[in-house]
Design a protein around this motif. Sequence first.
Motif, PDB file in Angstrom:
ATOM      1  N   ARG A  13     -16.009   0.083  -1.077  1.00 28.46           N
ATOM      2  CA  ARG A  13     -15.841  -0.119  -2.641  1.00 28.46           C
ATOM      3  C   ARG A  13     -16.590   0.682  -3.398  1.00 28.46           C
ATOM      4  NH1 ARG A  13     -14.826  -0.104  -6.936  1.00 28.46           N
ATOM      5  NH2 ARG A  13     -14.316  -1.622  -8.374  1.00 28.46           N
ATOM      6  N   TRP A  19     -12.019   4.690  -3.993  1.00 31.78           N
ATOM      7  CA  TRP A  19     -11.429   3.461  -3.884  1.00 31.78           C
ATOM      8  C   TRP A  19     -10.136   3.098  -5.178  1.00 31.78           C
ATOM      9  CZ3 TRP A  19     -12.252  -0.479  -0.886  1.00 31.78           C
ATOM     10  CH2 TRP A  19     -11.841  -2.179  -1.120  1.00 31.78           C
ATOM     11  N   LYS A  23      -6.253   2.486  -4.637  1.00 25.71           N
ATOM     12  CA  LYS A  23      -5.716   1.205  -5.514  1.00 25.71           C
ATOM     13  C   LYS A  23      -4.401   1.839  -6.377  1.00 25.71           C
ATOM     14  CE  LYS A  23      -7.894  -1.526  -8.180  1.00 25.71           C
ATOM     15  NZ  LYS A  23      -9.011  -2.301  -9.366  1.00 25.71           N
ATOM     16  N   THR A  26      -1.619   2.121  -3.707  1.00 23.83           N
ATOM     17  CA  THR A  26      -1.088   1.214  -2.817  1.00 23.83           C
ATOM     18  C   THR A  26       0.355   0.958  -2.958  1.00 23.83           C
ATOM     19  OG1 THR A  26      -3.265  -0.112  -3.249  1.00 23.83           O
ATOM     20  CG2 THR A  26      -1.441  -1.411  -2.282  1.00 23.83           C
ATOM     21  N   ARG A  28       2.942  -1.512  -2.648  1.00 22.59           N
ATOM     22  CA  ARG A  28       3.272  -2.821  -2.884  1.00 22.59           C
ATOM     23  C   ARG A  28       4.375  -3.293  -3.868  1.00 22.59           C
ATOM     24  NH1 ARG A  28       2.500  -6.275   0.490  1.00 22.59           N
ATOM     25  NH2 ARG A  28       2.062  -7.925  -0.635  1.00 22.59           N
ATOM     26  N   LYS A  32       2.234  -7.815  -7.572  1.00 24.17           N
ATOM     27  CA  LYS A  32       1.065  -7.782  -6.756  1.00 24.17           C
ATOM     28  C   LYS A  32      -0.039  -6.770  -7.788  1.00 24.17           C
ATOM     29  CE  LYS A  32      -0.415  -9.473  -3.377  1.00 24.17           C
ATOM     30  NZ  LYS A  32      -1.078 -10.767  -3.102  1.00 24.17           N
ATOM     31  N   HIS A  35      -4.365  -3.063  -5.313  1.00 23.93           N
ATOM     32  CA  HIS A  35      -5.678  -3.347  -4.445  1.00 23.93           C
ATOM     33  C   HIS A  35      -5.579  -2.438  -3.220  1.00 23.93           C
ATOM     34  CE1 HIS A  35      -2.238  -5.281  -2.455  1.00 23.93           C
ATOM     35  NE2 HIS A  35      -2.719  -4.941  -1.313  1.00 23.93           N
ATOM     36  N   ASN A  37      -5.989  -1.935   0.621  1.00 23.50           N
ATOM     37  CA  ASN A  37      -5.839  -2.768   2.028  1.00 23.50           C
ATOM     38  C   ASN A  37      -6.188  -1.947   3.334  1.00 23.50           C
ATOM     39  OD1 ASN A  37      -3.907  -0.613   3.263  1.00 23.50           O
ATOM     40  ND2 ASN A  37      -2.184  -1.359   1.754  1.00 23.50           N
ATOM     41  N   GLU A  79      -2.643  -6.621   2.938  1.00 25.57           N
ATOM     42  CA  GLU A  79      -3.216  -7.416   1.603  1.00 25.57           C
ATOM     43  C   GLU A  79      -4.317  -6.638   1.498  1.00 25.57           C
ATOM     44  OE1 GLU A  79      -1.343  -9.705   0.142  1.00 25.57           O
ATOM     45  OE2 GLU A  79       0.309  -9.254   1.331  1.00 25.57           O
ATOM     46  N   ASP A  80      -4.873  -7.448   0.212  1.00 28.32           N
ATOM     47  CA  ASP A  80      -6.350  -6.965  -0.405  1.00 28.32           C
ATOM     48  C   ASP A  80      -7.335  -6.948   0.527  1.00 28.32           C
ATOM     49  OD1 ASP A  80      -8.470  -6.789  -1.948  1.00 28.32           O
ATOM     50  OD2 ASP A  80      -7.339  -7.562  -3.831  1.00 28.32           O
ATOM     51  N   GLU A  83     -10.049  -9.648  -1.296  1.00 24.23           N
ATOM     52  CA  GLU A  83      -9.733 -10.928  -1.058  1.00 24.23           C
ATOM     53  C   GLU A  83      -9.802 -11.312   0.393  1.00 24.23           C
ATOM     54  OE1 GLU A  83      -5.137 -12.291  -1.062  1.00 24.23           O
ATOM     55  OE2 GLU A  83      -6.008 -12.051  -3.234  1.00 24.23           O
TER      56      GLU A  83
END
Length: 99
Positions: A13, A19, A23, A26, A28, A32, A35, A37, A79-80, A83
């Motif tokens: 990060r 990073w 992002k 991504t 997705r 959403k 993020h 993954n 997924e993130d 998270e």
Amino acid sequence: TLAQFAAFTLACRMCEETWNELKRDTDRKALKAPHVNLYQITNAFVKPWTRNLGNSVALLINNAKPLKSELMVSHCWGEDIIEAMIAVLSKASVSGISF
């Protein structure tokens, strides 16, 4: 260890430019929030950091004294990752698992 998992994730990060690029890229659903993954972490960080070394990230972190796994944690790679890290650390904390 869980602390090393968190440290590794946060080290990724801290590579702000990479990073943010991940992002933005991504793949997705629009619903959403952007993020990063684990597929992206693997390609952008794990593979370059371990290339030609013959070791995993875990063995690079624990090279002086390799540790045996005591717990297997699984999550959806798409997924993130932040998270997922928060969820794992939170569950460990309320379950009394040290990290």
